[in-house]
Motif scaffolding. Structure first.
Motif, PDB file in Angstrom:
ATOM      1  N   ARG A   2      30.478   6.208  37.112  1.00 19.26           N
ATOM      2  CA  ARG A   2      29.222   5.479  37.302  1.00 19.26           C
ATOM      3  C   ARG A   2      28.060   6.453  37.147  1.00 19.26           C
ATOM      4  N   LEU A   3      27.016   6.001  36.459  1.00 18.55           N
ATOM      5  CA  LEU A   3      25.805   6.798  36.269  1.00 18.55           C
ATOM      6  C   LEU A   3      24.624   6.043  36.878  1.00 18.55           C
ATOM      7  N   SER A   4      23.871   6.714  37.754  1.00 23.54           N
ATOM      8  CA  SER A   4      22.772   6.038  38.458  1.00 23.54           C
ATOM      9  C   SER A   4      21.578   6.959  38.597  1.00 23.54           C
ATOM     10  N   ASN A   5      20.398   6.342  38.724  1.00 25.08           N
ATOM     11  CA  ASN A   5      19.186   7.010  39.178  1.00 25.08           C
ATOM     12  C   ASN A   5      18.930   6.559  40.611  1.00 25.08           C
ATOM     13  N   VAL A   6      18.699   7.514  41.514  1.00 24.08           N
ATOM     14  CA  VAL A   6      18.486   7.199  42.922  1.00 24.08           C
ATOM     15  C   VAL A   6      17.076   7.641  43.315  1.00 24.08           C
ATOM     16  N   TYR A   7      16.354   6.727  43.968  1.00 22.85           N
ATOM     17  CA  TYR A   7      14.983   6.993  44.395  1.00 22.85           C
ATOM     18  C   TYR A   7      14.911   6.955  45.919  1.00 22.85           C
ATOM     19  N   ARG A  26      12.116   7.678  49.388  1.00 26.03           N
ATOM     20  CA  ARG A  26      10.802   8.016  49.931  1.00 26.03           C
ATOM     21  C   ARG A  26      10.878   8.029  51.454  1.00 26.03           C
ATOM     22  N   LYS A  27       9.981   8.815  52.065  1.00 30.68           N
ATOM     23  CA  LYS A  27       9.999   8.973  53.517  1.00 30.68           C
ATOM     24  C   LYS A  27       9.275   7.848  54.237  1.00 30.68           C
ATOM     25  N   ASP A  28       8.116   7.450  53.698  1.00 34.13           N
ATOM     26  CA  ASP A  28       7.270   6.515  54.433  1.00 34.13           C
ATOM     27  C   ASP A  28       6.754   5.405  53.513  1.00 34.13           C
ATOM     28  N   PRO A  29       7.186   4.158  53.737  1.00 35.00           N
ATOM     29  CA  PRO A  29       8.269   3.779  54.646  1.00 35.00           C
ATOM     30  C   PRO A  29       9.608   4.241  54.080  1.00 35.00           C
ATOM     31  N   LYS A  30      10.537   4.604  54.956  1.00 30.57           N
ATOM     32  CA  LYS A  30      11.807   5.178  54.525  1.00 30.57           C
ATOM     33  C   LYS A  30      12.603   4.156  53.722  1.00 30.57           C
ATOM     34  N   SER A  31      12.903   4.488  52.481  1.00 26.37           N
ATOM     35  CA  SER A  31      13.618   3.564  51.596  1.00 26.37           C
ATOM     36  C   SER A  31      14.461   4.348  50.608  1.00 26.37           C
ATOM     37  N   THR A  32      15.581   3.768  50.231  1.00 30.42           N
ATOM     38  CA  THR A  32      16.453   4.330  49.201  1.00 30.42           C
ATOM     39  C   THR A  32      16.878   3.208  48.267  1.00 30.42           C
ATOM     40  N   LYS A  33      16.800   3.469  46.983  1.00 29.64           N
ATOM     41  CA  LYS A  33      17.184   2.465  45.995  1.00 29.64           C
ATOM     42  C   LYS A  33      17.961   3.150  44.868  1.00 29.64           C
ATOM     43  N   GLU A  34      19.100   2.556  44.516  1.00 33.56           N
ATOM     44  CA  GLU A  34      19.930   3.089  43.438  1.00 33.56           C
ATOM     45  C   GLU A  34      19.928   2.122  42.264  1.00 33.56           C
ATOM     46  N   TYR A  35      19.589   2.632  41.105  1.00 30.47           N
ATOM     47  CA  TYR A  35      19.620   1.853  39.872  1.00 30.47           C
ATOM     48  C   TYR A  35      20.804   2.326  39.037  1.00 30.47           C
ATOM     49  N   GLN A  36      21.823   1.472  38.947  1.00 27.61           N
ATOM     50  CA  GLN A  36      23.037   1.819  38.206  1.00 27.61           C
ATOM     51  C   GLN A  36      22.808   1.576  36.723  1.00 27.61           C
ATOM     52  N   PHE A  55      11.058  -0.114  44.893  1.00 28.14           N
ATOM     53  CA  PHE A  55      11.757  -0.395  46.139  1.00 28.14           C
ATOM     54  C   PHE A  55      11.689  -1.869  46.531  1.00 28.14           C
ATOM     55  N   ALA A  56      11.252  -2.705  45.611  1.00 27.42           N
ATOM     56  CA  ALA A  56      11.130  -4.135  45.916  1.00 27.42           C
ATOM     57  C   ALA A  56      12.509  -4.758  46.096  1.00 27.42           C
ATOM     58  N   GLY A  57      12.587  -5.762  46.951  1.00 25.05           N
ATOM     59  CA  GLY A  57      13.843  -6.461  47.176  1.00 25.05           C
ATOM     60  C   GLY A  57      14.662  -5.831  48.285  1.00 25.05           C
ATOM     61  N   THR A  58      15.707  -6.544  48.704  1.00 22.80           N
ATOM     62  CA  THR A  58      16.549  -6.080  49.813  1.00 22.80           C
ATOM     63  C   THR A  58      17.801  -5.350  49.351  1.00 22.80           C
ATOM     64  N   LEU A  59      18.186  -5.508  48.084  1.00 18.87           N
ATOM     65  CA  LEU A  59      19.397  -4.860  47.576  1.00 18.87           C
ATOM     66  C   LEU A  59      19.177  -3.352  47.441  1.00 18.87           C
ATOM     67  N   LYS A  60      20.161  -2.565  47.919  1.00 20.22           N
ATOM     68  CA  LYS A  60      20.080  -1.121  47.778  1.00 20.22           C
ATOM     69  C   LYS A  60      20.613  -0.647  46.423  1.00 20.22           C
ATOM     70  N   LEU A  61      21.483  -1.455  45.823  1.00 19.92           N
ATOM     71  CA  LEU A  61      22.053  -1.125  44.515  1.00 19.92           C
ATOM     72  C   LEU A  61      21.668  -2.196  43.515  1.00 19.92           C
ATOM     73  N   TYR A 102      36.295  -2.171  46.926  1.00 17.55           N
ATOM     74  CA  TYR A 102      37.026  -1.565  48.035  1.00 17.55           C
ATOM     75  C   TYR A 102      36.778  -0.059  48.088  1.00 17.55           C
ATOM     76  N   LEU A 103      36.747   0.597  46.927  1.00 16.84           N
ATOM     77  CA  LEU A 103      36.484   2.026  46.903  1.00 16.84           C
ATOM     78  C   LEU A 103      35.092   2.330  47.426  1.00 16.84           C
ATOM     79  N   ASN A 104      34.122   1.464  47.106  1.00 18.10           N
ATOM     80  CA  ASN A 104      32.768   1.663  47.608  1.00 18.10           C
ATOM     81  C   ASN A 104      32.736   1.617  49.122  1.00 18.10           C
ATOM     82  N   SER A 105      33.478   0.676  49.719  1.00 17.87           N
ATOM     83  CA  SER A 105      33.487   0.541  51.175  1.00 17.87           C
ATOM     84  C   SER A 105      34.248   1.681  51.839  1.00 17.87           C
ATOM     85  N   MET A 106      35.228   2.256  51.109  1.00 14.24           N
ATOM     86  CA  MET A 106      36.037   3.325  51.680  1.00 14.24           C
ATOM     87  C   MET A 106      35.280   4.647  51.707  1.00 14.24           C
ATOM     88  N   TYR A 107      34.476   4.896  50.677  1.00 14.84           N
ATOM     89  CA  TYR A 107      33.768   6.164  50.568  1.00 14.84           C
ATOM     90  C   TYR A 107      32.338   6.005  51.066  1.00 14.84           C
TER      91      TYR A 107
END
Length: 288
Positions: A19-24, A26-36, A216-222, A58-63
């Motif tokens: 899998r190849l992703s860009n991950v963003y 920021r501290k304030d407000p604290k947010s993380t977003k992964e674009y696969q 960072f719009a939306g509720t999905l992290k991935l 399942y692998l995602n939930s395990m790791y």
């Protein structure tokens, strides 16, 4: 075939996902977003009706992500005491085993282990820089044999850190995160088992650059971006090349599906689980 470095067992790899992703972040407000940006994985033919997406989820939930600086580290739905947490001296013993020089830098090799082998804690080594930062540059740790951890008989976590940026923006960041697990339903260290291995490589860090709120719009992290990558693009995009055994997974999967015994076994398993027999584009059933 390959020998696993955790327990020296001979392993036959049968599933590989990249899998190849860009991950963003920021501290304030604290947010993380992964674009696969893309994903490719080995899989059986569709006629075998194997849920490759289910395996992937399942692998995602395990790791889960492991942060060694956290007080509690969540792994396989279990909370472990972190070796670098504020309460670590109450749970761990620490010993300086050696001092060494790597790439012109001096380090202390520190061994740590739980005071009580049945505690949910790790054991292993950390490499600490002997300069003004005293930064942890490498961690190798596993678990005690006395711990009962969801059919896991062996576990190894390896992480490497490096500095990025300069001046006030200089930060110590994760560059490699590798997790290897060995599963055995009978909880035996010998005999046949299932091994799972994950390696994540991080590079191209860009620090202290303003990011638009739209990222960072939306509720999905991935977020899965429409896959525009082709198979021939992957060799140039990988941070490190595949090993010989990883390259052989696709060839092995293609070869085994041409073996009559394997095809018959998959047919019986499909009938037993679904109750239907597939004939090309239609199915007959139910079969009992």
């Amino acid at each position: 075939m390959d020998t696993n470095k955790v327990n020296n067992k001979v392993a036959l790899p049968f599933y590989l996902r990249e899998r190849l992703s860009n991950v963003y972040y920021r501290k304030d407000p604290k947010s993380t977003k992964e674009y696969q940006l893309g994903e490719q994985q080995t899989s059986l033919r569709k006629e075998y009706d194997v849920d490759s997406d289910g395996i992937s989820k399942y692998l995602n939930s395990m790791y889960e992500d492991v942060d060694i600086y956290e007080q509690n580290i969540s792994l396989l739905t279990t909370q472990f005491v972190g070796p670098l947490s504020a309460i670590a001296p109450s749970y761990y013993r620490f010993y300086i085993t050696d001092t060494l020089e790597v790439g012109g830098e001096k380090f202390a090799d520190i061994f740590f282990a739980p005071k009580n082998k049945t505690d949910l804690a790790f054991m292993g080594n950390i490499l600490v820089a002997l300069d003004s930062s005293y930064a942890v540059r490498k961690v190798t740790m596993g678990i005690s044999k006395q711990i009962n951890l969801n059919w896991v008989t062996d576990l190894r976590i390896e992480q490497e850190y490096n500095f990025f940026g300069s001046g006030d923006t200089r930060r110590l960041l994760l560059t490699t995160d590798a997790v290897t697990m060995d599963f055995n339903i009978l909880k035996q260290s010998t005999g046949r088992s299932v091994q799972a291995h994950k390696t994540v490589s991080y590079n191209n860090y860009k620090l202290n650059q303003p990011l638009p709120d739209s990222l960072f719009a939306g509720t999905l992290k991935l977020i899965k971006v429409k896959d525009q990558l082709h198979k021939e693009d992957w060799p140039n995009l990988r941070h490190s090349p595949l090993t010989v055994r990883e390259v052989g997974v696709n060839h092995m999967m293609d070869s085994i599906q041409r073996v009559r015994t394997f095809r018959n076994l998959m047919l019986v398993a499909s009938i037993a689980t679904s109750g239907f027999i597939k004939f090309g584009w239609f199915e007959a059933g139910s079969v009992s």
